[in-house]
Design an enzyme around this catalytic site. Structure first.
Site, PDB file in Angstrom:
ATOM      1  N   ASN A 135       0.831  -1.197   0.000  1.00 24.09           N
ATOM      2  CA  ASN A 135       0.000   0.000   0.000  1.00 24.09           C
ATOM      3  C   ASN A 135       0.871   1.255   0.000  1.00 24.09           C
ATOM      4  OD1 ASN A 135      -0.967   1.932   2.586  1.00 24.09           O
ATOM      5  ND2 ASN A 135      -2.336   1.892   0.826  1.00 24.09           N
ATOM      6  N   ASP A 206       1.755   6.644   0.039  1.00 27.04           N
ATOM      7  CA  ASP A 206       1.037   5.612  -0.713  1.00 27.04           C
ATOM      8  C   ASP A 206       1.555   5.505  -2.141  1.00 27.04           C
ATOM      9  OD1 ASP A 206      -0.546   5.662   1.591  1.00 27.04           O
ATOM     10  OD2 ASP A 206      -2.346   5.167   0.446  1.00 27.04           O
ATOM     11  N   ASP A 237      -0.728  -6.501   3.824  1.00 25.53           N
ATOM     12  CA  ASP A 237      -1.044  -5.445   4.780  1.00 25.53           C
ATOM     13  C   ASP A 237      -1.925  -4.370   4.152  1.00 25.53           C
ATOM     14  OD1 ASP A 237      -0.388  -4.023   7.378  1.00 25.53           O
ATOM     15  OD2 ASP A 237       0.384  -2.563   5.950  1.00 25.53           O
ATOM     16  N   HIS A 241      -6.643  -0.448   1.401  1.00 25.88           N
ATOM     17  CA  HIS A 241      -6.209   0.918   1.110  1.00 25.88           C
ATOM     18  C   HIS A 241      -5.269   1.041  -0.081  1.00 25.88           C
ATOM     19  CE1 HIS A 241      -8.127   2.004   4.831  1.00 25.88           C
ATOM     20  NE2 HIS A 241      -7.364   1.177   5.506  1.00 25.88           N
ATOM     21  N   GLU A 274      -5.437  -8.320   4.995  1.00 29.71           N
ATOM     22  CA  GLU A 274      -5.924  -7.548   6.133  1.00 29.71           C
ATOM     23  C   GLU A 274      -6.914  -6.514   5.614  1.00 29.71           C
ATOM     24  OE1 GLU A 274      -4.179  -4.689   9.700  1.00 29.71           O
ATOM     25  OE2 GLU A 274      -3.452  -4.474   7.638  1.00 29.71           O
TER      26      GLU A 274
END
Length: 524
Positions: A135, A206, A237, A241, A274
């Site tokens: 991410n 990001d 992870d 996002h 996740e």
């Protein structure tokens, strides 16, 4: 007199050996009696924070060679796989901000050390899963150092940049999510009018997944770890996002593409994501991430104890499983009772030893592919901030513990509060031996590992949790009493074979006697 004493001693030994044999035979007759490895669909994965695990070079920091040395501990516990928290170079202790995706953090060792670990783990039939953080990178990653040099830099579009006047309304917007209470997501690198996007913190910019070059880089990183290093899979992870929260469909489609690319490299690659949210948000990720962490299980388990409400967890779990089945029959429910982001399980259960033991009995008798957090098996303690949930593992009393890490001063898991593993091994009622026992019960009964979940429809006292686990020709009935009061409940017809009992629970004359915080598993 001496002869008489020796005779008594000999007879005592014979009695002990016979007793051990009897217990072994009793266990063997439970289910099919054979230890089986059900990973990944229903196997057990052990989460390790290497920094705190075992130190072999006396620098105070855990290392890869330390994990290799302690693989037999994982095997003895009964786990089938290891998930490593981040192992790549990073400026932070937790290493969730990567600076080099194709290397090992020098504190942890070398790529050669890792290859040796992989060989030794696979020799023991232990799979290895590593944290892959895509991410974002570290703000010290070479890509970002180039990106912030200017708009014309070739790496500029590896990250998300915007001019100040176009995002002014968002600069001080406070965004609260289940996995972040960050105040701002747009950050200035210290020069110029352009800002970059970093959902978590400014030190974690990001990546821009609208850029095909970025996606190609990520797939190449996956290839490196799967082909050259031989890992069995990735824990992804912050999977929710990769794109901003208002682009969920793009997130779903990316993970389908990622899975496809990884399966080209390794057809049986294991991917666990996740996605920290409610089931309606989590479920659409299943086509791309066949295994997803079940955060509802963790929180509902704790709430069930707080409220002494036996129906709470089993009904929630049934609801989630049925909902996921509506998306795809091909999913892995990654259940867990604690991890590196939540307070230690024993703290969440008011440091009640019986609750901790029963919690793991519930985890191991429910459907899913359970995850165990290192140290949980010896009752380690810890509360926020995060460092205190990730304290050094206690292998032996401090004077004898040559491998105990010293990178931090522990607050909760110290000898005065937690009994080290070496001592617990010799205690029949220790947390460690309890974990071993219930894991072995799960690994020798396919009904517990692979069976479906059916609710027990009879009226029950509020603290009683009861359900059926059925798989092919094995039918099991599981009961837990989540309170400090005893109860007697009706026994379903035909369930007479005792598989497991905790807390002096027993079944006879058509009923089950359930003392406080007790559990029982019966076979039809």
């Amino acid at each position: 007199m001496a002869f008489s004493f020796l005779k008594q001693k000999f007879m005592k030994k014979i009695f002990i050996y016979c007793f051990i044999f009897f217990v072994a035979v009793s266990c063997k007759n439970s289910g099919d009696g054979k230890l089986e490895n059900h990973w990944p669909n229903a196997g057990i994965t052990y989460e390790i924070f290497i920094q705190s695990f075992y130190d072999t070079n006396s620098d105070g920091i855990g290392d890869i060679n330390g994990v290799t040395k302690k693989l037999d501990h994982v095997k003895e516990l009964g786990a089938n796989a290891i998930w490593f928290m981040p192992i790549m170079p990073s400026p932070s202790y937790h290493k969730y901000d990567v600076t080099d995706y194709k290397a090992i953090h020098p504190d942890y060792g070398t790529l050669e050390d890792f290859k040796k670990l992989m060989k030794e783990a696979h020799k023991r039939d232990i799979k290895i899963v590593i944290d892959l953080i895509i991410n974002h990178t570290s703000s010290e990653h070479p890509w970002f150092l180039e990106s912030k040099k200017g708009r014309d830099n070739p790496y500029r579009d590896y990250y998300v940049w915007a001019q100040k006047d176009t995002i002014s309304a968002y600069l001080n917007k406070k965004t609260i999510t289940l996995d972040s209470d960050n105040i701002r997501q747009w950050h200035n690198p210290g020069s110029g009018e352009d800002f970059y996007y970093g959902f978590f913190i400014g030190g974690m910019p990001d990546l821009n997944f609208d850029n095909p070059k970025v996606r190609k880089e990520i797939y190449d990183i996956g290839r490196f770890w799967l082909e050259e290093m031989g890992v069995d899979g990735f824990r992804l992870d912050a999977a929710k996002h990769v794109f901003p929260d208002d682009r969920p469909v793009d997130n779903h489609e990316f993970w389908i593409e990622f899975r496809s690319e990884m399966e080209k490299i390794k057809p049986d690659v294991y991917l666990v994501g996740e996605v920290y949210d409610m089931k309606e948000v989590v479920a659409p990720y299943l086509p791309g991430l066949p295994a997803l962490f079940n955060f509802d299980f963790h929180y509902t388990l704790i709430d069930a104890f707080k409220e002494s409400n036996g129906s709470l967890l089993v009904e929630k779990q049934k609801e989630i499983l049925d909902y996921y089945l509506g998306i795809t029959p091909d999913f892995i429910d990654a259940t867990f009772s604690s991890n590196h982001d939540q307070p230690r399980l024993l703290n969440s259960l008011n440091e009640n030893p019986r609750k901790l033991k029963q919690a793991i009995a519930i985890l191991m008798t429910m459907p899913g592919a359970p995850y165990l957090y290192y140290g949980e098996e010896i009752g380690m303690l810890g509360r926020k901030p995060d460092e205190n949930i990730r304290e050094p593992f206690l292998w032996d009393i401090q004077a004898n513990d040559k491998g105990r890490t010293t990178w931090m001063e522990p607050v909760y898991s110290i000898d005065e509060m937690v009994t080290p593993l070496a001592i617990q091994k010799s205690m029949s009622t220790s947390y460690f031996n309890h974990y071993k026992e219930i894991i072995a019960v799960r690994n020798t009964n396919r009904g517990l590992a692979l069976g479906n979940l059916e609710l027990y429809s009879e009226d029950l006292p509020k603290p009683i949790m009861a359900y059926f686990r059925n798989h092919k020709d094995q039918n099991l009935f599981v009961v837990h009493n989540l309170s400090d009061q005893g109860f007697t409940i009706a026994l379903p017809e035909g369930y007479e074979n005792l598989i497991y009992s905790f807390g002096m629970s027993k079944a006879d004359d058509g009923s089950i006697s359930m003392p406080p915080y007790s559990s029982i598993v019966l076979e039809k």
